[in-house]
Design a protein around this motif. Structure first.
Motif, PDB file in Angstrom:
ATOM      1  N   LEU A 108       0.834  -1.199   0.000  1.00 15.22           N
ATOM      2  CA  LEU A 108       0.000   0.000   0.000  1.00 15.22           C
ATOM      3  C   LEU A 108       0.868   1.248   0.000  1.00 15.22           C
ATOM      4  N   ALA A 109       1.900   1.248   0.835  1.00 15.62           N
ATOM      5  CA  ALA A 109       2.802   2.401   0.884  1.00 15.62           C
ATOM      6  C   ALA A 109       3.458   2.635  -0.476  1.00 15.62           C
ATOM      7  N   ALA A 126     -13.578   5.643   2.635  1.00 16.44           N
ATOM      8  CA  ALA A 126     -13.132   6.794   3.434  1.00 16.44           C
ATOM      9  C   ALA A 126     -11.616   6.905   3.448  1.00 16.44           C
ATOM     10  N   ASP A 127     -10.921   5.770   3.512  1.00 14.00           N
ATOM     11  CA  ASP A 127      -9.456   5.793   3.511  1.00 14.00           C
ATOM     12  C   ASP A 127      -8.915   6.246   2.158  1.00 14.00           C
ATOM     13  N   VAL A 128      -9.507   5.738   1.075  1.00 17.74           N
ATOM     14  CA  VAL A 128      -9.062   6.131  -0.261  1.00 17.74           C
ATOM     15  C   VAL A 128      -9.266   7.632  -0.440  1.00 17.74           C
ATOM     16  N   HIS A 129     -10.415   8.115  -0.027  1.00 15.59           N
ATOM     17  CA  HIS A 129     -10.720   9.544  -0.133  1.00 15.59           C
ATOM     18  C   HIS A 129      -9.738  10.374   0.703  1.00 15.59           C
ATOM     19  N   ASP A 130      -9.443   9.921   1.917  1.00 16.62           N
ATOM     20  CA  ASP A 130      -8.500  10.630   2.793  1.00 16.62           C
ATOM     21  C   ASP A 130      -7.100  10.662   2.194  1.00 16.62           C
ATOM     22  N   ARG A 167      -4.970  13.988   0.978  1.00 11.89           N
ATOM     23  CA  ARG A 167      -3.627  14.307   1.481  1.00 11.89           C
ATOM     24  C   ARG A 167      -2.642  14.491   0.325  1.00 11.89           C
ATOM     25  N   LEU A 168      -2.695  13.578  -0.644  1.00 14.71           N
ATOM     26  CA  LEU A 168      -1.767  13.657  -1.769  1.00 14.71           C
ATOM     27  C   LEU A 168      -2.030  14.892  -2.616  1.00 14.71           C
ATOM     28  N   SER A 169      -3.297  15.248  -2.769  1.00 14.12           N
ATOM     29  CA  SER A 169      -3.612  16.428  -3.579  1.00 14.12           C
ATOM     30  C   SER A 169      -3.128  17.710  -2.901  1.00 14.12           C
ATOM     31  N   ARG A 170      -3.025  17.684  -1.568  1.00 19.68           N
ATOM     32  CA  ARG A 170      -2.507  18.841  -0.826  1.00 19.68           C
ATOM     33  C   ARG A 170      -0.990  18.793  -0.668  1.00 19.68           C
ATOM     34  N   GLY A 171      -0.363  17.767  -1.231  1.00 27.40           N
ATOM     35  CA  GLY A 171       1.089  17.642  -1.161  1.00 27.40           C
ATOM     36  C   GLY A 171       1.587  17.107   0.173  1.00 27.40           C
ATOM     37  N   GLU A 172       0.688  16.495   0.954  1.00 31.22           N
ATOM     38  CA  GLU A 172       1.075  15.949   2.257  1.00 31.22           C
ATOM     39  C   GLU A 172       1.624  14.539   2.106  1.00 31.22           C
ATOM     40  N   ALA A 203      -0.077   3.983   8.889  1.00 30.14           N
ATOM     41  CA  ALA A 203      -0.676   4.197  10.196  1.00 30.14           C
ATOM     42  C   ALA A 203      -1.844   5.176  10.140  1.00 30.14           C
ATOM     43  N   GLN A 204      -1.973   5.915   9.047  1.00 30.28           N
ATOM     44  CA  GLN A 204      -3.022   6.915   8.917  1.00 30.28           C
ATOM     45  C   GLN A 204      -4.315   6.348   8.326  1.00 30.28           C
ATOM     46  N   THR A 205      -4.423   5.039   8.158  1.00 28.18           N
ATOM     47  CA  THR A 205      -5.663   4.458   7.646  1.00 28.18           C
ATOM     48  C   THR A 205      -6.473   3.920   8.806  1.00 28.18           C
TER      49      THR A 205
END
Length: 81
Positions: free
Chosen positions: A22-23, A59-63, A67-72, A77-79
């Motif tokens: 996944l990572a 919800a995890d895919v959306h989150d 994050r990626l769209s904001r460049g984060e 661990a964040q799922t």
């Protein structure tokens, strides 16, 4: 059959954990489309998850896509799963 021949398919030398796979998908998606519109990132992320057989709650895919769209950065661990 000799002791030095391989008579059966070889097993993978390094089993990859689901979290590591996944990572890798997330890292590659970030490199390719990170910083773009969240919907575009989510579309690419969903395609890649499907290709690798990784299932995540919507919800995890959306989150992750947000994050990626904001460049984060993102870590497994964040799922919620």
């Amino acid at each position: 059959m000799s002791e030095n021949t391989q008579d059966e398919p070889s097993m993978a030398q390094h089993d990859t954990t689901d979290a590591a796979r996944l990572a890798g998908v997330v890292d590659q998606t970030r490199a390719d489309v990170g910083g773009k519109d969240a919907d575009a990132v989510e579309h690419v992320l969903r395609e890649r998850l499907a290709q690798t057989g990784i299932e995540l709650p919507d919800a995890d895919v959306h989150d992750i896509a947000g994050r990626l769209s904001r460049g984060e950065r993102w870590t497994p661990a964040q799922t919620s799963s």
